[in-house]
Design a protein around this motif. Structure first.
Motif, mmCIF file in Angstrom:
data_model
loop_
_atom_site.group_PDB
_atom_site.id
_atom_site.type_symbol
_atom_site.label_atom_id
_atom_site.label_comp_id
_atom_site.label_asym_id
_atom_site.label_seq_id
_atom_site.Cartn_x
_atom_site.Cartn_y
_atom_site.Cartn_z
ATOM 1 N N ARG A 63 0.796 -1.488 -0.140
ATOM 2 C CA ARG A 63 0.100 -0.285 0.140
ATOM 3 C C ARG A 63 0.794 1.337 0.007
ATOM 4 O O ARG A 63 0.103 2.309 -0.551
ATOM 5 C CB ARG A 63 -0.746 0.077 1.114
ATOM 6 C CG ARG A 63 -2.085 -1.075 0.730
ATOM 7 C CD ARG A 63 -3.023 -0.504 2.112
ATOM 8 N NE ARG A 63 -4.465 -0.504 1.635
ATOM 9 C CZ ARG A 63 -5.018 -0.790 2.738
ATOM 10 N NH1 ARG A 63 -5.581 -0.522 4.069
ATOM 11 N NH2 ARG A 63 -7.052 -1.167 2.278
ATOM 12 N N ARG A 64 2.040 0.939 0.845
ATOM 13 C CA ARG A 64 2.940 2.450 0.367
ATOM 14 C C ARG A 64 3.947 2.270 -0.477
ATOM 15 O O ARG A 64 4.557 2.930 -0.370
ATOM 16 C CB ARG A 64 3.526 2.637 1.757
ATOM 17 C CG ARG A 64 2.906 2.296 2.909
ATOM 18 C CD ARG A 64 4.054 2.390 4.488
ATOM 19 N NE ARG A 64 4.741 1.308 5.123
ATOM 20 C CZ ARG A 64 4.187 0.113 6.178
ATOM 21 N NH1 ARG A 64 3.170 0.570 6.377
ATOM 22 N NH2 ARG A 64 4.786 -0.629 5.639
ATOM 23 N N THR A 65 4.114 1.416 -1.400
ATOM 24 C CA THR A 65 4.981 1.306 -2.625
ATOM 25 C C THR A 65 4.576 2.035 -3.386
ATOM 26 O O THR A 65 3.615 2.000 -4.275
ATOM 27 C CB THR A 65 5.295 0.219 -2.608
ATOM 28 O OG1 THR A 65 5.602 -0.588 -1.486
ATOM 29 C CG2 THR A 65 6.692 -0.387 -3.757
ATOM 30 N N LEU A 66 5.052 3.217 -3.870
ATOM 31 C CA LEU A 66 4.495 3.506 -5.498
ATOM 32 C C LEU A 66 5.309 3.274 -6.641
ATOM 33 O O LEU A 66 4.575 3.366 -7.260
ATOM 34 C CB LEU A 66 4.505 4.876 -5.536
ATOM 35 C CG LEU A 66 4.163 6.382 -4.179
ATOM 36 C CD1 LEU A 66 4.038 7.331 -4.380
ATOM 37 C CD2 LEU A 66 2.247 6.028 -3.658
ATOM 38 N N ASP A 67 6.138 2.553 -6.978
ATOM 39 C CA ASP A 67 6.965 2.037 -8.314
ATOM 40 C C ASP A 67 5.869 1.062 -8.108
ATOM 41 O O ASP A 67 5.936 0.402 -7.812
ATOM 42 C CB ASP A 67 8.061 1.924 -7.516
ATOM 43 C CG ASP A 67 9.372 1.969 -8.254
ATOM 44 O OD1 ASP A 67 9.116 0.346 -9.098
ATOM 45 O OD2 ASP A 67 10.083 2.597 -9.365
ATOM 46 N N GLU A 68 5.973 0.979 -9.095
ATOM 47 C CA GLU A 68 5.037 -0.045 -9.904
ATOM 48 C C GLU A 68 5.332 -1.284 -9.771
ATOM 49 O O GLU A 68 5.252 -2.737 -9.448
ATOM 50 C CB GLU A 68 3.934 0.021 -11.069
ATOM 51 C CG GLU A 68 3.102 -0.657 -11.517
ATOM 52 C CD GLU A 68 2.187 -0.787 -12.782
ATOM 53 O OE1 GLU A 68 2.520 -1.094 -14.021
ATOM 54 O OE2 GLU A 68 1.373 0.258 -12.488
ATOM 55 N N ALA A 69 6.583 -1.370 -9.770
ATOM 56 C CA ALA A 69 7.391 -2.810 -10.571
ATOM 57 C C ALA A 69 7.758 -3.649 -9.220
ATOM 58 O O ALA A 69 7.473 -4.316 -8.730
ATOM 59 C CB ALA A 69 8.935 -1.953 -11.064
ATOM 60 N N LYS A 70 8.303 -2.641 -8.246
ATOM 61 C CA LYS A 70 8.706 -2.287 -6.948
ATOM 62 C C LYS A 70 7.809 -3.243 -6.076
ATOM 63 O O LYS A 70 7.193 -4.182 -5.616
ATOM 64 C CB LYS A 70 9.221 -1.966 -6.003
ATOM 65 C CG LYS A 70 10.625 -1.363 -6.696
ATOM 66 C CD LYS A 70 11.271 -0.167 -5.181
ATOM 67 C CE LYS A 70 12.279 0.664 -5.920
ATOM 68 N NZ LYS A 70 13.087 1.279 -4.957
ATOM 69 N N ARG A 71 6.055 -2.858 -5.945
ATOM 70 C CA ARG A 71 4.986 -3.025 -5.913
ATOM 71 C C ARG A 71 4.774 -4.372 -6.257
ATOM 72 O O ARG A 71 3.861 -5.815 -6.124
ATOM 73 C CB ARG A 71 3.243 -2.260 -6.314
ATOM 74 C CG ARG A 71 2.265 -2.083 -5.055
ATOM 75 C CD ARG A 71 0.932 -1.321 -5.472
ATOM 76 N NE ARG A 71 0.132 -1.527 -4.627
ATOM 77 C CZ ARG A 71 -0.823 -1.175 -5.144
ATOM 78 N NH1 ARG A 71 -1.177 -0.525 -5.956
ATOM 79 N NH2 ARG A 71 -2.082 -1.105 -4.496
ATOM 80 N N GLN A 72 4.711 -4.304 -7.658
ATOM 81 C CA GLN A 72 4.144 -5.934 -8.502
ATOM 82 C C GLN A 72 5.367 -7.743 -7.577
ATOM 83 O O GLN A 72 4.673 -8.654 -7.729
ATOM 84 C CB GLN A 72 4.562 -5.980 -9.907
ATOM 85 C CG GLN A 72 3.719 -5.037 -10.926
ATOM 86 C CD GLN A 72 3.992 -5.130 -11.667
ATOM 87 O OE1 GLN A 72 4.414 -5.548 -12.448
ATOM 88 N NE2 GLN A 72 3.023 -4.450 -13.167
ATOM 89 N N LYS A 73 6.358 -6.875 -7.582
ATOM 90 C CA LYS A 73 7.088 -7.619 -6.540
ATOM 91 C C LYS A 73 6.447 -7.824 -5.174
ATOM 92 O O LYS A 73 6.387 -9.085 -4.658
ATOM 93 C CB LYS A 73 8.630 -7.115 -6.677
ATOM 94 C CG LYS A 73 9.356 -8.585 -5.890
ATOM 95 C CD LYS A 73 11.015 -8.154 -5.568
ATOM 96 C CE LYS A 73 12.092 -8.960 -5.487
ATOM 97 N NZ LYS A 73 11.428 -9.515 -3.835
ATOM 98 N N ILE A 74 5.789 -6.906 -4.623
ATOM 99 C CA ILE A 74 5.531 -6.990 -3.134
ATOM 100 C C ILE A 74 4.397 -8.683 -3.429
ATOM 101 O O ILE A 74 4.373 -8.879 -2.722
ATOM 102 C CB ILE A 74 5.625 -6.001 -2.639
ATOM 103 C CG1 ILE A 74 6.508 -5.172 -2.361
ATOM 104 C CG2 ILE A 74 5.139 -6.240 -0.727
ATOM 105 C CD1 ILE A 74 6.373 -3.686 -1.727
ATOM 106 N N ILE A 75 3.392 -7.909 -4.155
ATOM 107 C CA ILE A 75 2.239 -8.387 -4.315
ATOM 108 C C ILE A 75 2.893 -10.218 -4.567
ATOM 109 O O ILE A 75 1.982 -10.837 -4.175
ATOM 110 C CB ILE A 75 1.329 -7.458 -5.631
ATOM 111 C CG1 ILE A 75 1.106 -6.608 -4.679
ATOM 112 C CG2 ILE A 75 0.377 -8.694 -6.003
ATOM 113 C CD1 ILE A 75 0.274 -6.809 -3.615
ATOM 114 N N ARG A 76 3.610 -9.859 -5.494
ATOM 115 C CA ARG A 76 4.032 -11.844 -5.522
ATOM 116 C C ARG A 76 4.616 -12.175 -4.910
ATOM 117 O O ARG A 76 4.261 -13.900 -5.235
ATOM 118 C CB ARG A 76 4.577 -11.456 -7.233
ATOM 119 C CG ARG A 76 3.954 -10.665 -8.891
ATOM 120 C CD ARG A 76 5.014 -10.991 -9.712
ATOM 121 N NE ARG A 76 4.887 -11.620 -10.145
ATOM 122 C CZ ARG A 76 4.950 -12.526 -11.557
ATOM 123 N NH1 ARG A 76 3.311 -11.886 -11.576
ATOM 124 N NH2 ARG A 76 5.213 -13.910 -12.078
#
Length: 253
Positions: free
Chosen positions: A192-205
């Motif tokens: 939720r706090r991550t704005l960079d999409e690629a970094k957020r995708q990694k967290i979600i995965r």
């Protein structure tokens, strides 16, 4: 949307990760796709929704081998896992479903047949819409007379990336598996706090990988979504946000 099966982890039989993993390993997801969805389903191996796009949901090749095995049909390995638990010969529980949701009744029947292979008996319990609404409103299902004492199966609204909060965060009213894991909570807040999409995708995965490794929700196939409308209705098309197409209807008008 997505269609996992939720196990009530307030129940002792579902508190052992080896039981949960054995259940998943007994499921033939490709057979479910053929039998229920005529080979049109996606998302059979992910707790994310295919509607979000390939970058956000998982296929078997996306998992490390030590996690991929939990979503791979292997009855012998499932029996071996179950033998390490307090339920080596299986147990009897029930599976609740709402038959008005497409494919859910057939999925429940197929799961009942598959889990018999490892000694687990599922009693099918069909709910009408009122009963289904009451059951899913009973979170955290910790009372002895709670109806959700086994599996709960049904479509969930997963039309935005952050919808994972609803079904996995410890204090969410839609946490239908009763997940109480600080690591899950931490990753949900981090994405939720991550704005960079690629970094957020990694967290979600990474989050999905962890949820599947712990088998907090059992990923199952989800069938296609169809919309039918008159050709003169303009601006009405499928989107990956909104619930029951509220936003597309608004846009059309």
């Amino acid at each position: 949307q997505a269609a996992p099966a939720f196990m009530n982890m307030n129940r002792p039989e579902f508190q052992d990760v080896n039981v949960r993993r054995a259940i998943s390993m007994a499921i033939d997801r490709e057979a479910l796709n053929r039998l229920v969805w005529h080979n049109l389903a996606k998302g059979a191996y992910s707790v994310g929704s295919p509607a979000l796009g390939r970058s956000w949901y998982m296929e078997p090749e996306d998992y490390p081998p030590e996690v991929r095995r939990w979503v791979t049909r292997d009855v012998k390995a499932a029996k071996d896992l179950l033998a390490k638990t307090a339920y080596p010969d299986g147990f009897t529980t029930k599976i609740l479903f709402w038959p008005l949701q497409a494919g859910m009744g057939q999925t429940a029947e197929a799961l009942s047949a598959m889990l018999k292979d490892i000694g687990i008996t599922l009693k099918l319990e069909s709910l009408n819409s009122t009963e289904y609404t009451i059951v899913i409103a009973q979170y955290p299902w910790d009372k002895p007379d709670a109806r959700h004492s086994g599996f709960l199966i049904g479509l969930i609204s997963w039309t935005a990336v952050d919808d994972i909060y609803q079904y996995a965060y410890s204090t969410s009213g839609r946490n239908r598996s009763v997940i109480q894991d600080p690591k899950v909570d931490q990753m949900i807040m981090e994405q939720r706090r991550t704005l960079d999409e690629a970094k957020r995708q990694k967290i979600i995965r990474d989050l999905q990988t962890y949820i599947v490794d712990q088998m907090y929700m059992v990923p199952l196939p989800i069938g296609p979504h169809a919309e039918v409308h008159r050709p003169y209705v303009k601006g009405f098309y499928y989107k990956t946000y909104g619930y029951y197409d509220g936003e597309p209807m608004r846009d059309a008008w």
